[in-house]
Design a protein around this motif. Structure first.
Motif, PDB file in Angstrom:
ATOM      1  N   PRO A   2       0.830  -1.209   0.000  1.00 28.93           N
ATOM      2  CA  PRO A   2       0.000   0.000   0.000  1.00 28.93           C
ATOM      3  C   PRO A   2       0.860   1.253   0.000  1.00 28.93           C
ATOM      4  CG  PRO A   2       0.028  -0.988   2.167  1.00 28.93           C
ATOM      5  CD  PRO A   2       0.754  -1.935   1.258  1.00 28.93           C
ATOM      6  N   LYS A   3       0.235   2.347  -0.327  1.00 29.36           N
ATOM      7  CA  LYS A   3       0.959   3.613  -0.333  1.00 29.36           C
ATOM      8  C   LYS A   3       1.316   4.021   1.085  1.00 29.36           C
ATOM      9  CE  LYS A   3      -1.165   5.592  -4.428  1.00 29.36           C
ATOM     10  NZ  LYS A   3      -1.975   6.716  -4.942  1.00 29.36           N
ATOM     11  N   MET A   4       2.416   4.754   1.202  1.00 26.58           N
ATOM     12  CA  MET A   4       2.814   5.285   2.504  1.00 26.58           C
ATOM     13  C   MET A   4       1.938   6.480   2.839  1.00 26.58           C
ATOM     14  SD  MET A   4       5.366   3.577   3.811  1.00 26.58           S
ATOM     15  CE  MET A   4       6.084   4.727   4.957  1.00 26.58           C
ATOM     16  N   LYS A   5       1.471   6.536   4.058  1.00 31.28           N
ATOM     17  CA  LYS A   5       0.698   7.696   4.495  1.00 31.28           C
ATOM     18  C   LYS A   5       1.645   8.776   4.991  1.00 31.28           C
ATOM     19  CE  LYS A   5      -3.706   5.691   5.810  1.00 31.28           C
ATOM     20  NZ  LYS A   5      -4.707   5.593   6.882  1.00 31.28           N
ATOM     21  N   SER A   6       1.276  10.019   4.731  1.00 30.53           N
ATOM     22  CA  SER A   6       2.091  11.125   5.241  1.00 30.53           C
ATOM     23  C   SER A   6       1.768  11.348   6.704  1.00 30.53           C
ATOM     24  CB  SER A   6       1.828  12.396   4.443  1.00 30.53           C
ATOM     25  OG  SER A   6       0.466  12.740   4.507  1.00 30.53           O
ATOM     26  N   ALA A  60      10.458  12.590   3.714  1.00 33.69           N
ATOM     27  CA  ALA A  60       9.834  11.261   3.772  1.00 33.69           C
ATOM     28  C   ALA A  60       8.522  11.325   4.542  1.00 33.69           C
ATOM     29  CB  ALA A  60      10.789  10.276   4.425  1.00 33.69           C
ATOM     30  N   MET A  61       8.465  12.157   5.581  1.00 33.10           N
ATOM     31  CA  MET A  61       7.220  12.281   6.342  1.00 33.10           C
ATOM     32  C   MET A  61       6.144  13.003   5.551  1.00 33.10           C
ATOM     33  SD  MET A  61       8.125  13.066  10.282  1.00 33.10           S
ATOM     34  CE  MET A  61       9.596  14.047  10.226  1.00 33.10           C
ATOM     35  N   ILE A  62       6.545  14.000   4.747  1.00 34.82           N
ATOM     36  CA  ILE A  62       5.569  14.758   3.968  1.00 34.82           C
ATOM     37  C   ILE A  62       5.097  13.970   2.754  1.00 34.82           C
ATOM     38  CG2 ILE A  62       5.289  16.838   2.567  1.00 34.82           C
ATOM     39  CD1 ILE A  62       7.162  18.251   4.447  1.00 34.82           C
ATOM     40  N   ASN A  63       5.979  13.181   2.172  1.00 34.20           N
ATOM     41  CA  ASN A  63       5.765  12.411   0.928  1.00 34.20           C
ATOM     42  C   ASN A  63       5.820  13.310  -0.261  1.00 34.20           C
ATOM     43  OD1 ASN A  63       5.683  10.009   2.213  1.00 34.20           O
ATOM     44  ND2 ASN A  63       3.495   9.824   2.202  1.00 34.20           N
TER      45      ASN A  63
END
Length: 63
Positions: A2-6, A60-63
């Motif tokens: 799945p996609k990474m959530k911000s 990485a946290m913001i995406n």
């Protein structure tokens, strides 16, 4: 996968500039500003840019 959530707290605190740098707000600006001298208050006006060492983690946290 799945996609990474911000990280929502990070998206509210940081913005990416056109040149790729990340803007952040400055601390100690909310209340009880009478204890600070005028120079300190002026220096805290406007946004700041995060350090290069922290840029990869925050991107990485913001995406």
């Amino acid at each position: 996968m799945p996609k990474m959530k911000s990280v929502k707290g990070a998206t509210k605190r940081f913005k990416v500039k056109k040149n790729g740098q990340i803007k952040r707000g400055k601390a100690f600006r909310s209340h009880i500003l009478t204890k600070q001298d005028a120079q300190t208050r002026r220096e805290q006006n406007g946004p700041a840019v995060i350090a290069k060492a922290d840029a990869a983690n925050i991107k990485a946290m913001i995406n």
